[in-house]
Scaffold this motif. Structure first.
Motif, PDB file in Angstrom:
ATOM      1  N   THR A 242      -2.236   1.747  -5.758  1.00  5.67           N
ATOM      2  CA  THR A 242      -2.124   2.514  -4.518  1.00  5.67           C
ATOM      3  C   THR A 242      -1.119   3.656  -4.652  1.00  5.67           C
ATOM      4  O   THR A 242      -1.270   4.688  -4.013  1.00  5.67           O
ATOM      5  CB  THR A 242      -1.741   1.609  -3.336  1.00  5.67           C
ATOM      6  OG1 THR A 242      -0.516   0.932  -3.618  1.00  5.67           O
ATOM      7  CG2 THR A 242      -2.840   0.613  -3.034  1.00  5.67           C
ATOM      8  N   TRP A 243      -0.119   3.486  -5.512  1.00  2.60           N
ATOM      9  CA  TRP A 243       0.810   4.579  -5.789  1.00  2.60           C
ATOM     10  C   TRP A 243       0.084   5.711  -6.520  1.00  2.60           C
ATOM     11  O   TRP A 243       0.280   6.890  -6.208  1.00  2.60           O
ATOM     12  CB  TRP A 243       1.999   4.069  -6.582  1.00  2.60           C
ATOM     13  CG  TRP A 243       3.062   5.092  -6.829  1.00  2.60           C
ATOM     14  CD1 TRP A 243       3.546   5.995  -5.925  1.00  2.60           C
ATOM     15  CD2 TRP A 243       3.770   5.325  -8.024  1.00  2.60           C
ATOM     16  NE1 TRP A 243       4.524   6.767  -6.498  1.00  2.60           N
ATOM     17  CE2 TRP A 243       4.686   6.376  -7.802  1.00  2.60           C
ATOM     18  CE3 TRP A 243       3.737   4.744  -9.284  1.00  2.60           C
ATOM     19  CZ2 TRP A 243       5.529   6.859  -8.772  1.00  2.60           C
ATOM     20  CZ3 TRP A 243       4.597   5.217 -10.254  1.00  2.60           C
ATOM     21  CH2 TRP A 243       5.479   6.256  -9.994  1.00  2.60           C
TER      22      TRP A 243
ATOM     23  N   GLU B 193      -0.757   8.641   3.167  1.00  3.40           N
ATOM     24  CA  GLU B 193      -1.880   9.542   2.954  1.00  3.40           C
ATOM     25  C   GLU B 193      -3.008   9.256   3.934  1.00  3.40           C
ATOM     26  O   GLU B 193      -3.707  10.168   4.374  1.00  3.40           O
ATOM     27  CB  GLU B 193      -2.388   9.442   1.519  1.00  3.40           C
ATOM     28  CG  GLU B 193      -1.546  10.232   0.527  1.00  3.40           C
ATOM     29  CD  GLU B 193      -0.192   9.630   0.247  1.00  3.40           C
ATOM     30  OE1 GLU B 193       0.025   8.445   0.579  1.00  3.40           O
ATOM     31  OE2 GLU B 193       0.672  10.341  -0.288  1.00  3.40           O
TER      32      GLU B 193
ATOM     33  N   ALA C 287      -1.994   7.602  -4.123  1.00  2.00           N
ATOM     34  CA  ALA C 287      -1.193   8.526  -3.294  1.00  2.00           C
ATOM     35  C   ALA C 287      -0.922   9.797  -4.058  1.00  2.00           C
ATOM     36  O   ALA C 287      -0.886  10.864  -3.506  1.00  2.00           O
ATOM     37  CB  ALA C 287       0.124   7.863  -2.906  1.00  2.00           C
TER      38      ALA C 287
ATOM     39  N   ASN D 279       0.842  -1.195   0.000  1.00  3.98           N
ATOM     40  CA  ASN D 279       0.000   0.000   0.000  1.00  3.98           C
ATOM     41  C   ASN D 279       0.877   1.244   0.000  1.00  3.98           C
ATOM     42  O   ASN D 279       1.366   1.672   1.035  1.00  3.98           O
ATOM     43  CB  ASN D 279      -0.931  -0.009   1.211  1.00  3.98           C
ATOM     44  CG  ASN D 279      -1.924   1.113   1.179  1.00  3.98           C
ATOM     45  OD1 ASN D 279      -1.963   1.896   0.238  1.00  3.98           O
ATOM     46  ND2 ASN D 279      -2.732   1.199   2.204  1.00  3.98           N
ATOM     47  N   MET D 280       1.033   1.843  -1.168  1.00  2.00           N
ATOM     48  CA  MET D 280       1.865   3.042  -1.284  1.00  2.00           C
ATOM     49  C   MET D 280       1.126   4.290  -0.808  1.00  2.00           C
ATOM     50  O   MET D 280       1.726   5.339  -0.670  1.00  2.00           O
ATOM     51  CB  MET D 280       2.311   3.222  -2.738  1.00  2.00           C
ATOM     52  CG  MET D 280       3.142   2.069  -3.271  1.00  2.00           C
ATOM     53  SD  MET D 280       4.615   1.755  -2.318  1.00  2.00           S
ATOM     54  CE  MET D 280       5.622   3.117  -2.803  1.00  2.00           C
ATOM     55  N   ALA D 281      -0.170   4.185  -0.555  1.00  2.00           N
ATOM     56  CA  ALA D 281      -0.965   5.325  -0.084  1.00  2.00           C
ATOM     57  C   ALA D 281      -1.117   5.313   1.437  1.00  2.00           C
ATOM     58  O   ALA D 281      -1.948   6.034   1.976  1.00  2.00           O
ATOM     59  CB  ALA D 281      -2.333   5.309  -0.752  1.00  2.00           C
TER      60      ALA D 281
ATOM     61  N   LEU E 105       0.270  -2.449  -6.360  1.00  2.00           N
ATOM     62  CA  LEU E 105       1.314  -1.479  -6.045  1.00  2.00           C
ATOM     63  C   LEU E 105       1.121  -0.209  -6.874  1.00  2.00           C
ATOM     64  O   LEU E 105       1.146   0.909  -6.332  1.00  2.00           O
ATOM     65  CB  LEU E 105       2.696  -2.082  -6.312  1.00  2.00           C
ATOM     66  CG  LEU E 105       3.883  -1.155  -6.151  1.00  2.00           C
ATOM     67  CD1 LEU E 105       4.243  -1.030  -4.691  1.00  2.00           C
ATOM     68  CD2 LEU E 105       5.051  -1.670  -6.936  1.00  2.00           C
ATOM     69  N   LEU E 106       0.883  -0.351  -8.160  1.00  3.41           N
ATOM     70  CA  LEU E 106       0.687   0.804  -9.029  1.00  3.41           C
ATOM     71  C   LEU E 106      -0.594   1.552  -8.698  1.00  3.41           C
ATOM     72  O   LEU E 106      -0.635   2.788  -8.724  1.00  3.41           O
ATOM     73  CB  LEU E 106       0.676   0.369 -10.503  1.00  3.41           C
ATOM     74  CG  LEU E 106       2.004  -0.069 -11.075  1.00  3.41           C
ATOM     75  CD1 LEU E 106       1.822  -0.532 -12.516  1.00  3.41           C
ATOM     76  CD2 LEU E 106       3.025   1.027 -11.004  1.00  3.41           C
TER      77      LEU E 106
END
Length: 102
Positions: A98-99, A42, A102, A37-39, A95-96
């Motif tokens: 959630t990126w 946030e 963000a 979770n890249m977000a 991954l993409l």
């Protein structure tokens, strides 16, 4: 002991606690769901913003924390339901996604 030294030490402890909780949240999400979770940052920022906003309305601090939990929980549920759940079989796509969120 100088008062500014104590204050500096408390700030370091606060920062370490914040980073530790954020890291644990990332580890739990990745361990249970297999999603990077890249977000995540946030969502942490949104919770802090909710607390500050509710306090700006003049509500007491004990009221602000449950509201921040409800707001972040609702947004997290919506993101998981409509963005991440269809992509569980494709880890790179989660991954993409959630990126991009963000």
């Amino acid at each position: 002991m100088d008062g500014s030294l104590v204050l500096h030490g408390l700030n370091i402890v606060y920062e370490l606690a914040t980073l530790t909780l954020t890291t644990l949240g990332l580890a739990i999400v990745f361990g249970l769901l297999g999603v990077m979770n890249m977000a995540h940052g946030e969502f942490v920022m949104l919770g802090a913003y909710c607390v500050v906003t509710v306090q700006g309305w003049g509500w007491p601090l004990p009221t602000a924390f449950p509201l921040a939990v409800v707001v972040c929980g609702a947004l997290g549920w919506a993101v998981e339901r409509w963005l991440i759940r269809p992509l569980y079989a494709r880890p790179f796509d989660t991954l993409l996604a959630t990126w991009a969120l963000a």
